[in-house]
Design a protein around this motif. Structure first.
Motif, PDB file in Angstrom:
ATOM      1  N   GLY A   1      16.203  -7.334   2.901  1.00 29.91           N
ATOM      2  CA  GLY A   1      15.106  -7.498   2.260  1.00 29.91           C
ATOM      3  C   GLY A   1      14.396  -6.312   2.461  1.00 29.91           C
ATOM      4  O   GLY A   1      13.001  -6.002   1.871  1.00 29.91           O
ATOM      5  N   THR A   2      14.767  -5.110   3.256  1.00 33.99           N
ATOM      6  CA  THR A   2      14.315  -3.896   3.387  1.00 33.99           C
ATOM      7  C   THR A   2      14.662  -2.914   2.397  1.00 33.99           C
ATOM      8  O   THR A   2      15.665  -3.199   1.394  1.00 33.99           O
ATOM      9  N   TRP A   3      13.966  -1.816   2.391  1.00 27.51           N
ATOM     10  CA  TRP A   3      13.951  -0.973   1.247  1.00 27.51           C
ATOM     11  C   TRP A   3      14.775   0.277   1.510  1.00 27.51           C
ATOM     12  O   TRP A   3      14.628   0.801   2.725  1.00 27.51           O
ATOM     13  N   LEU A   4      15.678   0.704   0.480  1.00 28.33           N
ATOM     14  CA  LEU A   4      16.254   1.816   0.527  1.00 28.33           C
ATOM     15  C   LEU A   4      15.912   2.768  -0.590  1.00 28.33           C
ATOM     16  O   LEU A   4      15.648   2.618  -1.655  1.00 28.33           O
TER      17      LEU A   4
ATOM     18  N   ASP B   1      11.378   2.868 -10.757  1.00 24.78           N
ATOM     19  CA  ASP B   1      12.185   2.001  -9.788  1.00 24.78           C
ATOM     20  C   ASP B   1      13.603   2.278  -9.523  1.00 24.78           C
ATOM     21  O   ASP B   1      14.112   1.719  -8.528  1.00 24.78           O
ATOM     22  N   SER B   2      14.152   3.195 -10.152  1.00 19.99           N
ATOM     23  CA  SER B   2      15.668   3.349 -10.029  1.00 19.99           C
ATOM     24  C   SER B   2      16.005   4.179  -8.924  1.00 19.99           C
ATOM     25  O   SER B   2      16.946   4.291  -8.448  1.00 19.99           O
TER      26      SER B   2
ATOM     27  N   LYS C   1       0.872  -1.310   0.196  1.00 25.67           N
ATOM     28  CA  LYS C   1      -0.092   0.041  -0.050  1.00 25.67           C
ATOM     29  C   LYS C   1       0.741   1.275   0.031  1.00 25.67           C
ATOM     30  O   LYS C   1       0.682   2.180  -0.822  1.00 25.67           O
ATOM     31  N   THR C   2       2.162   1.261   0.645  1.00 24.76           N
ATOM     32  CA  THR C   2       2.743   2.366   0.941  1.00 24.76           C
ATOM     33  C   THR C   2       3.309   2.592  -0.430  1.00 24.76           C
ATOM     34  O   THR C   2       3.699   3.693  -0.878  1.00 24.76           O
ATOM     35  N   PHE C   3       3.962   1.501  -1.369  1.00 23.54           N
ATOM     36  CA  PHE C   3       4.450   1.731  -2.733  1.00 23.54           C
ATOM     37  C   PHE C   3       3.383   2.188  -3.775  1.00 23.54           C
ATOM     38  O   PHE C   3       3.810   3.014  -4.653  1.00 23.54           O
ATOM     39  N   GLU C   4       2.473   1.970  -3.262  1.00 23.92           N
ATOM     40  CA  GLU C   4       1.115   2.574  -4.400  1.00 23.92           C
ATOM     41  C   GLU C   4       1.040   3.971  -4.194  1.00 23.92           C
ATOM     42  O   GLU C   4       0.691   4.697  -5.222  1.00 23.92           O
TER      43      GLU C   4
END
Length: 286
Positions: free
Chosen positions: A173-176, A164-165, A155-158
């Motif tokens: 597995g966490t996002w930067l 994507d770059s 939901k956050t990415f939406e």
């Protein structure tokens, strides 16, 4: 009270940390984790189920383990919230924390005191990016700050209208999110941003929280408000002042250190919220 929160990667190190804190006169130590472990000696051990909702990082497990530890602490107690891979070696600094905290008053917070934060992984130009590696605060305030719902990564990415770059997925597995002029307007991407915005929403006399995503034209006004809150509602401690040690190999006890390795090669000094920069901000009449 000291809360040692996080995974039990090195049990002997954590038990040694507990024993050291107790020998320094700390009355209450709580270890809070998602890992199934036997109780530690000289401390309360709290084991929480892992969140089934996947966040952008480990923020959901961070929230539940810290909240469950705070439930055991009297509202009026001072809390030093640390990580399971940290140890404060400076006994004098440890014993001085209550006096340091009480010396930082604020007319904006509900309890009349500023929130203590550590400088490493803290940013001035990225709104709400104050390190969650260590907090010093009243238990009641901390309970409010950590009273957050779990965050869903999908939901956050939406909500994020970015190519994507701009993103990098780390080994765990966490996002930067790379820091650029465009991404600085995202004020709740990282877990530490989420928590500090919660502090702004729930722990101040007036709700001064920021929108999760700022319109580019509103960034400078958002930054102005953020700097005012830093000036009036928090105080900053450098790791060196506490002799703060990490066993995690990719964390350095430098106030200029930031998790984004690409920004550690040529750091911009004014971007980092070191104690020196915080003191400069306090002395700036404008």
């Amino acid at each position: 009270s000291i809360v040692i929160q996080g995974p039990i990667v090195n049990r002997d190190f954590i038990q040694g940390t507990i024993n050291w804190y107790k020998s320094c006169g700390v009355k209450e130590v709580i270890v809070s984790t998602n890992d199934l472990v036997d109780n530690f000696k000289n401390a309360k051990t709290v084991v929480s189920d892992k969140s089934k909702i996947i966040g952008l990082g480990n923020e959901n497990n961070h929230i539940i383990t810290t909240s469950n530890a705070l439930k055991l602490i009297n509202d009026n107690n001072l809390v030093l919230k640390t990580r399971s891979d940290q140890r404060i070696y400076n006994e004098l600094a440890l014993s001085a924390i209550p006096y340091i905290h009480n010396s930082h008053s604020s007319k904006f917070t509900k309890d009349g005191k500023k929130l203590g934060v550590i400088s490493n992984n803290s940013m001035l130009l990225k709104i709400n990016n104050l390190s969650d590696h260590l907090y010093i605060g009243n238990a009641k305030q901390m309970k409010l700050m950590f009273s957050l719902p779990f965050r869903n990564a999908e939901k956050t990415f939406e909500e994020l209208s970015l190519d994507d770059s701009y993103f990098d997925r780390r080994e765990d597995g966490t996002w930067l999110l790379y820091s650029t002029k465009d991404t600085c307007r995202y004020t709740e991407f990282y877990g530490e941003q989420l928590l500090f915005n919660s502090f702004r929403r729930l722990c101040l006399k007036e709700n001064l929280s920021e929108n999760r995503i700022l319109d580019p034209i509103n960034y400078l006004e958002g930054l102005r408000k953020y700097l005012e809150i830093i000036k009036n509602c928090i105080y900053v401690v450098d790791p060196e002042e506490l002799d703060l040690y990490w066993i995690k190999s990719n964390i350095y006890t430098l106030p200029s250190f930031y998790h984004n390795k690409f920004q550690n090669n040529n750091p911009i000094p004014c971007m980092r919220l070191t104690r020196l920069n915080w003191l400069s901000l306090l002395s700036d009449p404008e």
